[in-house]
Design an enzyme around this catalytic site. Sequence first.
Site, PDB file in Angstrom:
ATOM      1  N   GLU A  51       0.816  -1.216   0.000  1.00  6.73           N
ATOM      2  CA  GLU A  51       0.000   0.000   0.000  1.00  6.73           C
ATOM      3  C   GLU A  51       0.850   1.267   0.000  1.00  6.73           C
ATOM      4  OE1 GLU A  51      -3.142   0.494  -0.499  1.00  6.73           O
ATOM      5  OE2 GLU A  51      -3.478  -1.641  -0.742  1.00  6.73           O
ATOM      6  N   CYS A 206     -13.158   1.746 -15.204  1.00  6.57           N
ATOM      7  CA  CYS A 206     -13.487   3.159 -15.021  1.00  6.57           C
ATOM      8  C   CYS A 206     -12.201   3.979 -15.067  1.00  6.57           C
ATOM      9  CB  CYS A 206     -14.218   3.349 -13.694  1.00  6.57           C
ATOM     10  SG  CYS A 206     -15.138   4.899 -13.572  1.00  6.57           S
TER      11      CYS A 206
END
Length: 368
Positions: A51, A206
């Site tokens: 992350e 997207c």
Amino acid sequence: MEGQFMQTSNVQSSSQSSRFADCLLGWFDVFGRHDLPWQHPKSPYSVWVSEIMLQQTQVQTVISYFERFMLAFPTVQDLAAASQDDVLSHWAGLGYYARGRNLHKAARIIISEHDGEFPSHFDEIVSLPGIGRSTAAAILSIAFKQKYAILDGNVKRVLSRYDAIDQWPGEKQTEAKLWHRAEVLMQTERADDYTQAIMDLGATICRRSKPLCAECPVKAGCQALKADKVGAYPVSKPKTEKPTRQVVMLLALDGEQIFLQKRPQTGIWGGLWSLPQFDNEAQLSAVLPQTGEQSVLETLPEFKHSFTHYHLIIQPRMVEADAKAWALAGQWMNLSQALEMGLPAPIRKLIEKTESKHVKNGQLCKNG
DNA sequence: AAGTCGGGGGG
DNA sequence: CCCCCAGACTT
């Protein structure tokens, strides 16, 4: 009986929400990314390292760095025991090196304050250096399967389109709205998959450009698509209004000669030859020969020139002058010669236009 | 709220 | 060239 056909708005919005999550997860099971290196053991440590690396850095770039990093520092103990130099050497080329420094710092905090075990509560995690709200939520959902919503660039784009949010996500108010929607839409017990799924959707369907709306699992509820305005979202950062400055420029002509000055080395058009420039009309008058009416001023139409950081409105003033009685520092030269001097483009244009319009047979005339 | 960190990719 | 990217931190 009536209850079968009527729904309160609460129930309706809740059922829309779970449909979003269900559609997303159904799609994720088939089309999501399940083979990324940090998905093998989804340990808090490996999820954390990935992350941090993925902040502002794309997946394709991170993969090789992550693999090398985990070989060098397989556990949080190894990371804490390493020198900062050693850690940063494995970060070299990734950029944002504060991420690497904070990662190392946090590893030592985890050893000293959490018994070497990665903390599992939001407040503990978010207080570690380099971990903000979104990254803490990513770790909590993926590694601990707790229902915490993330809001990264992907999610902002997905939700801005899904809700057709007409404000820039950088505004505080907009961001608050996005956080709220991110939490409301996360109606699932599969917190880990949901987080991965919505990021995968943003990255592969997207996308910022050329989104694949036909393949989108939540297209039915997408307000941007419904309005056929997907490309308009997310609303882009408002361009900071460029300041406008006005200057007066002097076209001093004596027959075929024009007067130029070399500009200072710094600032716009640094070192180029150009027309004498003044802040305003008064400063121009101050340097012109005062005596009598031999200097005829003509006001030429003003025009605008834009730079990256401001607009410049140029007000040209034409003067018939006597080169022999001229006090300004600069240089008289023939018009043809002046046009060879590498003038700024708008100034060159101005001079060319003036020449064709106002100079006939070496004589200045007011109306060409 | 704006600036900073940073290299890479795409239009 | 510009904008954006699994953001966080400082001013």
